[in-house]
Design an enzyme around this catalytic site. Structure first.
Site, short mmCIF file in Angstrom:
data_model
loop_
_atom_site.label_atom_id
_atom_site.label_comp_id
_atom_site.label_asym_id
_atom_site.label_seq_id
_atom_site.Cartn_x
_atom_site.Cartn_y
_atom_site.Cartn_z
N TYR A 58 -4.83 7.78 9.98
CA TYR A 58 -5.03 8.24 9.00
C TYR A 58 -4.41 7.10 8.05
O TYR A 58 -5.05 6.61 7.07
CB TYR A 58 -4.56 9.53 7.79
CG TYR A 58 -5.20 10.46 8.66
CD1 TYR A 58 -6.76 10.49 8.36
CD2 TYR A 58 -4.69 12.05 9.61
CE1 TYR A 58 -7.64 11.30 9.30
CE2 TYR A 58 -5.27 12.16 10.07
CZ TYR A 58 -6.89 12.45 10.15
OH TYR A 58 -7.68 13.55 10.67
N HIS A 85 2.53 1.15 -7.66
CA HIS A 85 4.04 1.14 -6.99
C HIS A 85 4.73 1.98 -7.17
O HIS A 85 4.48 2.79 -8.27
CB HIS A 85 4.63 -0.37 -7.29
CG HIS A 85 6.04 -0.69 -7.65
ND1 HIS A 85 6.51 -0.37 -5.88
CD2 HIS A 85 7.12 -0.66 -8.22
CE1 HIS A 85 8.13 -0.45 -6.28
NE2 HIS A 85 8.18 -0.91 -7.41
N HIS A 134 8.40 4.55 -6.08
CA HIS A 134 9.40 4.43 -5.54
C HIS A 134 10.11 5.25 -4.48
O HIS A 134 11.30 6.80 -4.44
CB HIS A 134 10.98 4.39 -6.49
CG HIS A 134 11.10 3.21 -6.98
ND1 HIS A 134 12.28 3.06 -8.24
CD2 HIS A 134 9.88 1.84 -7.27
CE1 HIS A 134 11.17 1.68 -8.99
NE2 HIS A 134 10.56 1.00 -8.56
#
Length: 215
Positions: free
Chosen positions: A121, A94, A96
């Site tokens: 891709y 994860h 940002h």
């Protein structure tokens, strides 16, 4: 060196690489990977991807009990949701990342297919990316939303927050989330232009040739 020691080093090496290239900053982002015994190694809460310590990663056993290391990221419900619903998930990342977050702010983004088909891709590495609504960071409802997808998506975009990707191993997950960010960056660069996207026939060909889960 044991397999777990190698995995600890790999997690920290890949996380540092992403940090140094600006894919996530400060103490943002979290990463986890499945160990050989069915447990998990997870980045601790409040840590920087640029300074993870292999010996302090949160270590869970196969029953989900924390047995060693520092306290884990507050986003554990998000990671657990992917592992519990996707049998092929060997790692979850994860970030940002800036361009993915920026693209999530655009009013005309398709929540069911977050990324426009600009290159093959992202299709090959991610399939369709589901955009989820905004949740407060650490809200267990994020994990519930992922569980609601019933394992159909390997990647989600948390609106106004950041992408989350599950892969077969930690390297695959990192490569895929970088492809997500690159595609979002292309989308932002081409916004306002009449960009030539891949045609439905071209998308179908890619999905067929590379056995992509495109639901």
């Amino acid at each position: 060196m044991s397999a777990e020691a190698r995995l600890r080093d790999q997690i920290c090496l890949l996380a540092k690489s992403m940090f140094e290239r600006g894919l996530t900053g400060g103490s943002t982002g979290n990463i986890s990977a499945r160990t050989e015994d069915g447990g998990l190694l997870v980045s601790p809460t409040g840590t920087s991807f640029g300074r993870l310590d292999p010996g302090r990663l949160s270590r869970f056993d196969a029953r989900g009990k924390l047995i060693d290391g520092d306290a884990p990221t507050k986003e554990m419900p998000l990671h657990s949701a992917f592992y519990d619903t996707r049998s092929t998930a060997g790692a979850v990342v994860h970030l940002h990342s800036c361009h993915a977050v920026a693209w999530s702010l655009m009013p005309d983004v398709d929540p069911d297919n977050f990324l426009p088909p600009l290159t093959p891709y992202a299709i090959m590495k991610l399939g369709k990316v589901q955009m989820l609504p905004f949740f407060r960071p650490g809200d267990p409802a994020m994990g519930q939303a992922v569980r609601g997808l019933a394992g159909k998506r390997s990647a989600v975009m948390l609106a106004n927050h950041g992408p989350v990707v599950a892969g077969k191993d930690v390297e695959a997950a990192c490569n895929a989330i970088e492809e997500l960010e690159d595609t979002a960056r292309l989308a932002m660069m081409m916004r306002g232009y009449q960009a030539r996207q891949l045609t439905p026939a071209q998308i179908t060909d890619i999905v067929t040739q590379f056995d992509v889960d495109w639901d």
